[in-house]
Structure formats: structure tokens, C-alpha cells
Design a protein around this motif. Structure first.
Motif, PDB file in Angstrom:
ATOM      1  N   LYS A   1     -17.138  -8.953 -16.465  1.00 23.54           N
ATOM      2  CA  LYS A   1     -17.202 -10.144 -15.874  1.00 23.54           C
ATOM      3  C   LYS A   1     -16.255 -10.807 -16.196  1.00 23.54           C
ATOM      4  N   VAL A   2     -15.047 -11.747 -16.548  1.00 25.22           N
ATOM      5  CA  VAL A   2     -14.582 -12.134 -17.707  1.00 25.22           C
ATOM      6  C   VAL A   2     -14.417 -13.584 -17.075  1.00 25.22           C
ATOM      7  N   GLY A   3     -15.020 -15.419 -17.604  1.00 25.10           N
ATOM      8  CA  GLY A   3     -13.964 -16.298 -16.482  1.00 25.10           C
ATOM      9  C   GLY A   3     -13.857 -17.362 -18.228  1.00 25.10           C
ATOM     10  N   ILE A   4     -13.038 -18.463 -17.382  1.00 27.26           N
ATOM     11  CA  ILE A   4     -12.055 -18.896 -18.805  1.00 27.26           C
ATOM     12  C   ILE A   4     -12.622 -20.258 -18.263  1.00 27.26           C
ATOM     13  N   ILE A   5     -12.642 -21.165 -19.043  1.00 32.12           N
ATOM     14  CA  ILE A   5     -12.767 -22.745 -19.088  1.00 32.12           C
ATOM     15  C   ILE A   5     -11.389 -22.998 -19.509  1.00 32.12           C
ATOM     16  N   GLY A   6     -11.167 -23.895 -18.983  1.00 36.82           N
ATOM     17  CA  GLY A   6      -9.576 -24.059 -19.293  1.00 36.82           C
ATOM     18  C   GLY A   6      -8.275 -23.065 -19.018  1.00 36.82           C
ATOM     19  N   ALA A   7      -8.918 -22.915 -17.834  1.00 38.44           N
ATOM     20  CA  ALA A   7      -7.539 -21.919 -17.443  1.00 38.44           C
ATOM     21  C   ALA A   7      -6.393 -22.825 -17.078  1.00 38.44           C
ATOM     22  N   SER A   8      -5.977 -23.957 -17.044  1.00 40.36           N
ATOM     23  CA  SER A   8      -4.753 -24.463 -16.616  1.00 40.36           C
ATOM     24  C   SER A   8      -3.866 -25.050 -17.780  1.00 40.36           C
ATOM     25  N   GLY A   9      -4.537 -24.806 -18.695  1.00 40.55           N
ATOM     26  CA  GLY A   9      -3.655 -25.309 -20.444  1.00 40.55           C
ATOM     27  C   GLY A   9      -2.877 -23.474 -20.545  1.00 40.55           C
ATOM     28  N   TYR A  10      -1.791 -24.383 -21.310  1.00 47.67           N
ATOM     29  CA  TYR A  10      -0.829 -22.892 -21.876  1.00 47.67           C
ATOM     30  C   TYR A  10      -1.797 -21.726 -22.465  1.00 47.67           C
ATOM     31  N   ALA A  11      -2.760 -21.942 -23.236  1.00 53.66           N
ATOM     32  CA  ALA A  11      -3.463 -21.376 -23.704  1.00 53.66           C
ATOM     33  C   ALA A  11      -4.851 -19.807 -22.512  1.00 53.66           C
ATOM     34  N   GLY A  12      -5.156 -20.996 -21.591  1.00 48.04           N
ATOM     35  CA  GLY A  12      -5.740 -21.049 -21.014  1.00 48.04           C
ATOM     36  C   GLY A  12      -5.340 -19.464 -19.900  1.00 48.04           C
ATOM     37  N   ALA A  13      -3.308 -20.500 -19.407  1.00 55.58           N
ATOM     38  CA  ALA A  13      -2.747 -19.429 -18.773  1.00 55.58           C
ATOM     39  C   ALA A  13      -2.397 -18.026 -19.424  1.00 55.58           C
ATOM     40  N   GLU A  14      -2.097 -18.280 -20.845  1.00 56.29           N
ATOM     41  CA  GLU A  14      -1.885 -16.880 -21.199  1.00 56.29           C
ATOM     42  C   GLU A  14      -2.640 -16.145 -20.844  1.00 56.29           C
ATOM     43  N   LEU A  15      -4.392 -16.388 -21.192  1.00 52.74           N
ATOM     44  CA  LEU A  15      -5.117 -15.198 -21.450  1.00 52.74           C
ATOM     45  C   LEU A  15      -5.486 -14.518 -19.757  1.00 52.74           C
ATOM     46  N   LEU A  16      -5.192 -15.203 -18.967  1.00 52.02           N
ATOM     47  CA  LEU A  16      -4.896 -15.046 -17.602  1.00 52.02           C
ATOM     48  C   LEU A  16      -4.312 -14.158 -17.420  1.00 52.02           C
ATOM     49  N   ARG A  17      -2.307 -14.137 -18.315  1.00 51.63           N
ATOM     50  CA  ARG A  17      -1.162 -13.301 -17.947  1.00 51.63           C
ATOM     51  C   ARG A  17      -1.832 -11.847 -18.927  1.00 51.63           C
ATOM     52  N   LEU A  18      -2.609 -12.207 -19.959  1.00 50.48           N
ATOM     53  CA  LEU A  18      -3.255 -10.705 -20.364  1.00 50.48           C
ATOM     54  C   LEU A  18      -3.684  -9.683 -19.993  1.00 50.48           C
ATOM     55  N   LEU A  19      -5.140 -11.078 -19.787  1.00 51.11           N
ATOM     56  CA  LEU A  19      -5.897  -9.969 -19.077  1.00 51.11           C
ATOM     57  C   LEU A  19      -5.813  -9.559 -17.637  1.00 51.11           C
ATOM     58  N   LEU A  20      -5.139  -9.980 -17.076  1.00 52.85           N
ATOM     59  CA  LEU A  20      -4.231  -9.207 -15.985  1.00 52.85           C
ATOM     60  C   LEU A  20      -4.360  -8.019 -15.814  1.00 52.85           C
ATOM     61  N   ASN A  21      -3.545  -7.739 -16.700  1.00 50.63           N
ATOM     62  CA  ASN A  21      -3.335  -5.795 -17.607  1.00 50.63           C
ATOM     63  C   ASN A  21      -3.911  -5.148 -18.099  1.00 50.63           C
ATOM     64  N   HIS A  22      -5.391  -5.884 -17.984  1.00 52.13           N
ATOM     65  CA  HIS A  22      -6.243  -5.344 -19.331  1.00 52.13           C
ATOM     66  C   HIS A  22      -7.659  -3.990 -17.781  1.00 52.13           C
ATOM     67  N   ASP A  23      -7.455  -2.858 -17.787  1.00 53.72           N
ATOM     68  CA  ASP A  23      -8.496  -2.233 -16.996  1.00 53.72           C
ATOM     69  C   ASP A  23      -9.813  -2.241 -17.514  1.00 53.72           C
ATOM     70  N   GLU A  24     -10.296  -2.654 -18.117  1.00 53.26           N
ATOM     71  CA  GLU A  24     -11.676  -2.994 -18.428  1.00 53.26           C
ATOM     72  C   GLU A  24     -12.028  -4.083 -18.517  1.00 53.26           C
ATOM     73  N   VAL A  25     -11.351  -5.040 -17.477  1.00 55.93           N
ATOM     74  CA  VAL A  25     -11.911  -6.330 -17.088  1.00 55.93           C
ATOM     75  C   VAL A  25     -11.907  -6.994 -16.124  1.00 55.93           C
ATOM     76  N   GLU A  26     -12.528  -7.474 -15.358  1.00 57.17           N
ATOM     77  CA  GLU A  26     -12.622  -8.320 -14.089  1.00 57.17           C
ATOM     78  C   GLU A  26     -12.715  -9.258 -13.970  1.00 57.17           C
ATOM     79  N   ILE A  27     -11.500 -10.087 -13.475  1.00 56.85           N
ATOM     80  CA  ILE A  27     -11.669 -11.598 -13.569  1.00 56.85           C
ATOM     81  C   ILE A  27     -12.412 -12.628 -12.434  1.00 56.85           C
ATOM     82  N   VAL A  28     -13.579 -13.339 -12.702  1.00 56.22           N
ATOM     83  CA  VAL A  28     -14.417 -13.846 -12.084  1.00 56.22           C
ATOM     84  C   VAL A  28     -14.198 -15.256 -11.607  1.00 56.22           C
ATOM     85  N   ALA A  29     -13.487 -16.280 -12.690  1.00 56.58           N
ATOM     86  CA  ALA A  29     -13.672 -17.191 -12.292  1.00 56.58           C
ATOM     87  C   ALA A  29     -12.589 -17.865 -13.270  1.00 56.58           C
ATOM     88  N   LEU A  30     -11.422 -18.796 -12.356  1.00 55.35           N
ATOM     89  CA  LEU A  30     -11.125 -20.094 -13.615  1.00 55.35           C
ATOM     90  C   LEU A  30     -11.496 -20.724 -13.655  1.00 55.35           C
TER      91      LEU A  30
END
Length: 344
Positions: free
Chosen positions: A3-32
Motif C-alpha cells: 500500500k503506497v502513498g506519495i507526498i508531493g504527487a503534484s511535482g515532477y518527481a511525484g508525477a513520475e513516481l505515479l507514472r511508474l508505479l501504475l505499471n508495478h503489479d505488486e503495488v496498490e496506490i492508496v493516496a496521493l
């Protein structure tokens, strides 16, 4: 599922984390978390996520509560309180900012003009250079993700310094970065009319990555290394090229150097030592977690020229953070990161 969350998701690195994590099959993104955009879908901020991830941004506190693995992509000075919460609640924390990269508080005070407020936490931090500190990362709960420039430089020099092939301990390092390295906040240097069709050095002798580079290179060499770091701004979005000239000891041959790099990296998926005669090029690492290294011999002065290239947003930030997460959880290190760089 992690269960993964990203603080600072609106920044460039935060958005890049989201882009990559959406392709990770062992991760559930629970909060941005994005404090300036609470209540807004992330796809309103970055339309590339429209229909793929339309999660609504929440407060940082909501991210901490809902997640077991937290990434923080924040300016320096803001991550300690979140790391403290994670430490107290048995959660893992990876900081993409600068707060947990430096071993010595005096260096943080000198280069960032701030103090460590949670000093005990800094005894637990692990520097997340994945290929070098893998065993420490496996046991860590608090990771300081390396800076983008330091990643390209330290990976570029690690085999040579580990074998102590260098004649001198003073290096001049020339690095060039795309404009995303400066972050999302507007500045004159990254304003389109200023940076387009332009190319210039900046922060000569004063760049905040300097102590981080010296710290990690000194550990690798087991002696003090001093660098003159010269960063440049490229008029491109992504990529870093670092070029470093190293004088070799008299009894060290170029073949010895090439062997040392292959010995260190041939089993590393994300570090590619190019064949002799090829030159590392940022075009062929973009959007990937690869670090490409090419080696070149200057026979007149018995020197090796090391060229090291990465995508500053992936291997230099979000990709390496995910690689560290994979190591921490004991899952396949390449999970979510096997994208192939574009050829054109």
C-alpha cells in the motif's frame, strides 16, 4: 500488495513516481498528497493520467495514515516530520529530497542552511544508491534517495575508486542536466525564452549536490575525494550527461579499468557498460532506469574519460526510489522498471 502513498504527487518527481508505479503489479496506490491541490483529481494537474488514474489529491496526513510505504518528493527541510511519523508507526519511508542524504549535520547546515531536528532518525538513514548499498537497503526503513547529479557521477566512478585506480584525489566533474532537474517551480533560468536555444553553466562551485558527491566518492575510495563540480543547463526536458577525467596510476592499464567496470556491473540490470568505441548518450536512457557508461582512454596523459548518462527523473529520482522500494520488500528489483528507452 504494497500500500503506497506519495507526498508531493503534484511535482515532477511525484508525477513520475505515479507514472511508474501504475505499471508495478505488486503495488496498490492508496493516496496521493498534494497540499495545493487537495480535492482535485491528479488527472486535472497532469492530463496524461486522464482515464488511467483519476485519484483525488488528499492531505499529507491522509497519505501517512492510509499507506505502509510512503514516498516524499518535497523541497529540503520538509521531510523529517513525515519520516518521524513513519518511524513511530512502523512504516517505510523514502525521501526524494535532500534531508536524508548527508551523513554530517554540519554539511547540511553549510549547504542547505538548516539543522537536523530529528537527530536520532539520521542514525537510521541509508543512502539509496541501489547498486552500491543494496545490502544496507534490504534492512532499511528510511532511505535518502540520491540526487540526480550524484547518481550519474557516483555510478560512473564507483568501479575505478573501489579498485583505487586513480592517481589523484581531486576531480573536475562536468555535468549537464535537462530543465526538469530544477523542479516545477518557475525560475528565470528555466523560463522558455531564456533556456531555449541556450546552454550555460550555473551555480559554479556552489551547487548543493557537491557535498553529497564528495561524501559518497570518499566512501568508495576509502580516502578523501575533492571535486570541482560544474553543472550546466541543457535546453531539453530530461537527461543528465556527466563527463569526468581521471588520471590513472602508472601501473594501471586501460584494459584494467574496463575489466573493473565489467566486473562491477555486468550482473547489474540497470547499469550498462558500453563497448569500447561507443559513447553514452542521454537520448538512449530517457524514460528508463538505466545508467549508461562509456570509457575512453587519453593515452597522451594516461587518463580515462568516464561518460555517465541517466534520465534525471527516473534513475536520478523516481525510478531509483522504486528500485529501492523493491529491494526493501525483497521483490524483483526490476519490477515496474523494465521500460525500454526510445530510439528516437
Amino acid at each position: 500488495m504494497i500500500k503506497v502513498g506519495i507526498i508531493g504527487a503534484s511535482g515532477y518527481a511525484g508525477a513520475e513516481l505515479l507514472r511508474l508505479l501504475l505499471n508495478h503489479d505488486e503495488v496498490e496506490i492508496v493516496a496521493l498528497g498534494a497540499r495545493s491541490y487537495v480535492g482535485q483529481p491528479i488527472s486535472d494537474i497532469y492530463p496524461s493520467f486522464y482515464g488511467i488514474c483519476d485519484m483525488v489529491c488528499v492531505t499529507d496526513e491522509d497519505v501517512l495514515e492510509k499507506s505502509e510505504m510512503i514516498f516524499a518528493s518535497l523541497p529540503h527541510g520538509l521531510s523529517e516530520k513525515y519520516a518521524k511519523y513513519c518511524d513511530e508507526h512502523n512504516k517505510k519511508f523514502i525521501d526524494l529530497g535532500a534531508d536524508f542524504r548527508l551523513d554530517e549535520e554540519k554539511d547540511y547546515q553549510e549547504w542547505y542552511n538548516l539543522d537536523y531536528h530529528e537527530k536520532i532518525l539520521h542514525q537510521k538513514q541509508v543512502y539509496g544508491l541501489s547498486e552500491v548499498n543494496r545490502e544496507k537497503i534490504k534492512e532499511a526503513t528510511l532511505i535518502g534517495n540520491p540526487g540526480c547529479y550524484p547518481t550519474s557521477i557516483t555510478l560512473g566512478l564507483y568501479p575505478l575508486l573501489k579498485k583505487q585506480m586513480n592517481k589523484n584525489n581531486d576531480f573536475v566533474i562536468d555535468s549537464k542536466s535537462g530543465t526538469t532537474g530544477a523542479g516545477k517551480t518557475l525560475s528565470e533560468d528555466t523560463h522558455f525564452p531564456k533556456c531555449n536555444e541556450s546552454f550555460h553553466p550555473y551555480k559554479l562551485g556552489t551547487h548543493r549536490h557537491t557535498p553529497e558527491i564528495e561524501q559518497e566518492l570518499s566512501k568508495m575510495a576509502n580516502q578523501n575525494i575533492h571535486v570541482t563540480f560544474i553543472p550546466h543547463l541543457l535546453p531539453v526536458n530530461r537527461g543528465i550527461v556527466s563527463t569526468i577525467v581521471v588520471s590513472l596510476k602508472e601501473d594501471v592499464t586501460f584494459d584494467d579499468v574496463v575489466k573493473a567496470y565489467h566486473d562491477s556491473y555486468d550482473q547489474e540490470y540497470f547499469v550498462r557498460v558500453l563497448d569500447n568505441g561507443k559513447v553514452a548518450d542521454l537520448k538512449f536512457v530517457k524514460y528508463s532506469n538505466f545508467c549508461d557508461i562509456s570509457l575512453h582512454y587519453e593515452k597522451r596523459y594516461h587518463q580515462v574519460i568516464v561518460v555517465s548518462t541517466i534520465d534525471n527523473m527516473v534513475k536520478g529520482a523516481a525510478g531509483q526510489a522504486i528500485q529501492n522500494m523493491n529491494i526493501m520488500y525483497g521483490i524483483e528489483e526490476t519490477k515496474g522498471l523494465k521500460m525500454v528507452p526510445p530510439s528516437f
